[in-house]
Design a protein around this motif. Structure first.
Motif, short mmCIF file in Angstrom:
data_model
loop_
_atom_site.label_atom_id
_atom_site.label_comp_id
_atom_site.label_asym_id
_atom_site.label_seq_id
_atom_site.Cartn_x
_atom_site.Cartn_y
_atom_site.Cartn_z
N LYS A 332 123.24 47.09 31.01
CA LYS A 332 122.16 48.04 30.68
C LYS A 332 120.80 47.36 30.75
CE LYS A 332 123.95 48.17 26.44
NZ LYS A 332 125.30 47.58 26.61
N THR A 333 120.56 46.22 30.45
CA THR A 333 119.18 45.67 30.43
C THR A 333 118.84 45.11 31.80
OG1 THR A 333 119.65 44.61 28.09
CG2 THR A 333 117.90 43.58 29.62
N ALA A 334 119.89 44.77 32.41
CA ALA A 334 119.59 44.22 34.01
C ALA A 334 119.53 45.53 34.71
CB ALA A 334 120.95 43.65 34.56
N LEU A 430 113.19 50.67 25.20
CA LEU A 430 113.60 50.29 23.58
C LEU A 430 115.09 49.71 23.84
CD1 LEU A 430 113.13 53.13 21.06
CD2 LEU A 430 112.50 50.53 20.82
N ASP A 431 115.27 48.56 23.92
CA ASP A 431 116.52 47.94 24.18
C ASP A 431 117.42 48.12 23.35
OD1 ASP A 431 118.16 47.10 26.09
OD2 ASP A 431 117.40 45.24 26.41
N ASP A 432 118.41 48.10 23.21
CA ASP A 432 119.33 47.87 22.14
C ASP A 432 119.16 48.48 20.81
OD1 ASP A 432 121.03 46.22 23.69
OD2 ASP A 432 120.06 44.49 23.21
N VAL A 433 119.32 50.09 20.78
CA VAL A 433 118.83 50.84 19.70
C VAL A 433 120.04 50.94 18.79
CG1 VAL A 433 116.94 51.84 20.62
CG2 VAL A 433 118.99 53.10 20.79
MG LIG Z 1 120.93 44.22 27.00
#
Ligand SMILES: [Mg+2]
Ligand SMILES: Nc1ncnc2c1ncn2[C@@H]1O[C@H](COP(=O)(O)OP(=O)(O)O)[C@@H](O)[C@H]1O
Length: 737
Positions: A332-334, A430-433
């Motif tokens: 997801k982050t990548a 908004l990462d990892d909500v």
């Molecule tokens: Mg991540």
């Protein structure tokens, strides 16, 4: 100045003092790094080359020890904690970084290269001087001690070939300025030692001819013809044949030029010398098989990338929301990071807010991170700044009605965003909500529903789809109304897994192993990478069938491959959360600084930690941190939290959120008074940031710690009790306690 010599046995000199390079393994490490000419040599490659399949578990520790000895030998005056500038740690490996002039082989190449240019330009005198200087650098065969090592052989052979070319060019330059007789003896020896090099025979015959020794010149040509026939069964090349004909015909073309200095040799000479010092481009072919970073480009995910880019297009004039969900480590982050890069190329800016892994961050922290990034580009006017203070300012004191203030804050964020994004499009992440606090989600919903007021904004929200709690479920239901783009990540396709594995480790991995990794990991990129690294680190001994099932077990195996001291330090670090302040880590660990820093280095080299900024460390992934943390016993965890709390108190005494978190988690009588104290401060802080749930939690913690501490002050207890009641009322959560 530090200089290095590899044209002969390996030596390092500090001015005129020869550095003590210790034992043969030390020298081998240094030579292997010098040979890579500034490129990163991944540790697994280094281990494979120098330890020849010996237990790689122990080898990592040894490599580190050798590197640190070498650093001490080469830079004895380097202050502690300042990174080495010569043997640089550059995950996943090390790089040797010095200027072209500081390594004899590099200087040699630069000089030869330059002399070639001078010769071609007719400046033979200058070329002769450069070539003589170049050849004077040689003291013996290149990388002499390592001549039998497969890693050194190709480079040593390449340098040797270049040396032979230099010898021949020097002869050519000598001939060009009429020094035929001077070069004959040297050329004779050279040609005899390398009987198949036609150019050396040609130059020798020409030199003899110009010394009025035509008979000898023709004899030389006969000798080379015989040698070539015998050894290779071929006739001499056209240049030699033409020379022979010219000699027999006394061709005027063979006559010596006038022995005069060439124009460039006179006043221009010193300048020409200086130019030599310029760095030459190092040859890229040499190390091209070594990946410089483990992985930097996104593999696969074309459809998902396109979906997000389309969402960005739709954000014209109004805020667009995209929800990226998937398992931990699914990318997801990548993916979001990749989209950030693509949008940046089109002029988009980006602000990133990460929801912290563990407690100890102020409420609304991800928005604070994002607003600070925005404010650095478009500073808010004074009035706006005042309203934004709960999120933007370091400290602030509330006035008036809290509920009204919260609404005003949210409206102010909307208004500010509209202005800040009017000119430039922005990507907000908004990462990892799945870990977001109440205030973070409240603001998210407010923004998404009030979105007509904003400029060009794409808000990407990522979360783990199987960790959606009540709060997030509510928020997602509200977000659904604005028709968000949904991207649900699943495993990578098998071919993509193969690419990922091959890009990640330098050891060869066969097709069967790749297939097994695909089956085992279902294409989860983090899981794939961890498995590949464990296999690579365990070298030839590792069989996929023996790699534990489950990503956490693979992480455990990875950690177990580190030196013992490094494992210990990682266990301490995980208590700090995913982000690690090196100062706090040093303060809390009872061991000496070198041990901690070596430990950090092993974790960086093997990809368990990354270094986002100087003095900052981060676990590569939340899964790494969580696995380490969950494996600690309750008792050990509590004790480590106490140590961490003390360290933070010494290093960052104003960080009450973190202090409350660690003192509460230490859950002992000895620290109970401090836990109550900091929890009370943090609770008040959460209240003024409208984070009532978190505040209630903290007030409760403070109350429990107060009771544990054995304190008897009734008024103080009543205040804590009142805090619980008040924040519960404000959060609308009327006590299921
Ligand atoms: Mg991540
Ligand atoms: N498509 C991909 N190509 C290459 N590497 C990837 C890809 N997806 C994820 N990764 C790598 O896998 C690891 C986990 O990805 P990450 O984005 O952190 O997962 P998540 O955010 O979903 O937990 C990271 O090291 C990341 O660089």
């Amino acid at each position: 100045m530090l200089t290095f010599r590899v044209l002969g046995a390996l030596e390092a000199w500090d001015g005129d003092r020869r550095a003590d390079l210790r034992g043969p393994r030390h020298r081998a490490v240094l030579a292997r790094l010098v040979l890579a000419r500034g490129h990163v040599v991944p540790v697994d490659r280094l281990i494979e080359d120098l330890w020849h399949g010996e237990s790689p578990h122990r080898a990592l520790g040894s490599v580190q020890t050798f590197v640190s000895h070498l650093r001490r030998a080469l830079e004895p005056d380097r202050a502690p904690r300042t990174p080495s500038t010569v043997l640089v740690t550059a995950p996943p490996g090390y790089a040797f970084r010095v200027g072209t002039d500081e390594v004899d082989a590099w200087r040699f190449e630069a000089l030869v290269h330059r002399a070639g240019g001078l010769l071609a330009a007719g400046a033979a005198q200058d070329a002769l001087r450069e070539l003589t200087a170049a050849l004077d650098l040689w003291r013996g065969p290149a990388y002499a001690q390592f001549a039998d090592e497969p890693w050194a052989r190709p480079e040593a052979a390449r340098l040797e070939e270049l040396r032979l070319v230099a010898v021949e060019r020097r002869a050519e330059a000598g001939l060009a300025i009429g020094q035929a007789s001077g070069i004959v003896p040297g050329l004779e020896a050279h040609a005899a030692a390398h009987p198949l090099r036609e150019e050396s025979w040609r130059l020798l015959a020409l030199a003899l001819y110009r010394c009025a020794r035509q008979g000898d010149a023709l004899a030389v040509l006969r000798r080379v013809r015989a040698a070539l026939r015998e050894e290779l069964g071929v006739e001499p090349g056209s240049r030699l044949q033409r020379l022979e004909a010219d000699i027999l015909a006394h061709s005027a073309e063979l006559d010596a030029p006038e022995a005069v200095p060439t124009p460039a040799a006179a006043p221009g000479a010193p300048a020409a010398r200086r130019e030599v010092a310029e760095p030459v481009r190092v040859s890229d072919e040499l190390e091209e098989d070594v990946p410089v970073a483990r992985t930097s480009t996104l593999i696969g995910r074309a459809v998902e990338t396109a979906d997000l880019l389309n969402a960005a297009k739709r954000a014209d004039g109004r805020l667009a929301v995209a929800l990226v969900s998937g398992d931990p480590g699914e990318g997801k982050t990548a993916l979001t990071e990749h989209v950030r890069e693509l949008l940046a190329a089109e002029g988009w800016r980006a602000a990133w807010g990460r929801c912290p892994e563990s407690g100890g961050a102020p409420a609304g922290w991800p928005w604070t991170q994002m607003l600070r990034t925005l404010a650095a580009v478009s500073p808010p006017d004074e009035d706006t700044a005042r309203v934004l203070a709960p999120l933007l300012a370091d400290s602030y004191s509330p006035v008036g009605d809290q509920a009204a203030a919260k609404l005003m804050l949210h409206q102010a964020v909307v208004g500010y965003l509209a202005r800040a994004t009017a000119e430039t499009p922005w990507l907000l992440v908004l990462d990892d909500v799945h870990r977001a606090d109440e205030e973070t989600l409240a603001l998210l919903c407010h923004l998404a529903t009030d979105r007509d007021a904003t400029g060009r904004v794409l808000l990407v929200v990522t979360y783990r789809h199987n960790e959606v709690g009540d709060l997030l479920a509510d928020a997602l239901a509200r977000l659904a109304r604005c028709g968000p783009e949904r991207v649900e990540l699943t495993g990578l396709a098998p071919e993509a897994v193969g690419d990922l594995v091959r890009g990640a480790v330098s050891a060869a991995i066969d097709e069967d192993t790749v297939r097994a990794i695909v089956d085992r990991t279902a294409g989860n990129p983090f899981y794939v990478l961890e498995t590949a690294r464990v296999l690579a680190a365990e070298g030839a001994h590792a069989a996929v069938s023996e790699v534990p099932v489950g990503v956490r077990d693979v992480i455990r195996r990875h950690v177990a491959g580190l030196p013992k001291a490094a494992q210990e330090v990682l266990k301490q670090a995980c208590v700090l959360g995913r982000d690690i302040d090196v100062d706090v880590l040093l303060a809390q660990s009872g061991t000496d600084e070198d041990t901690v820093l070596d430990a950090v280095e092993s974790a960086l080299l093997t990809g368990l930690l990354v270094e986002p900024d100087a003095g900052q460390l981060r676990f590569t992934h939340a899964l790494v941190r969580d696995t380490l943390y969950e494996d600690l016993s309750q008792l050990r965890r509590a004790r480590m939290h106490a140590r961490t709390a003390e360290a933070i108190e010494a290093v960052r005494p104003r960080d009450v959120s973190a202090l409350a978190h660690h003192y509460l988690a230490s859950a002992s009588r000895a620290t109970a008074a401090k836990a109550a104290h900091y929890a009370r401060l943090a609770a008040s802080d959460a209240e003024i940031h409208f984070a009532y749930r978190e505040a209630a939690e903290l007030w409760r913690g403070a109350l429990a710690a107060f009771d544990r501490s054995g304190a008897t002050d009734e008024a103080a207890r009543a205040e804590l009790q009142a805090g619980v009641t008040r924040s519960l009322a404000q959060s609308g959560d009327h006590g299921h306690d």
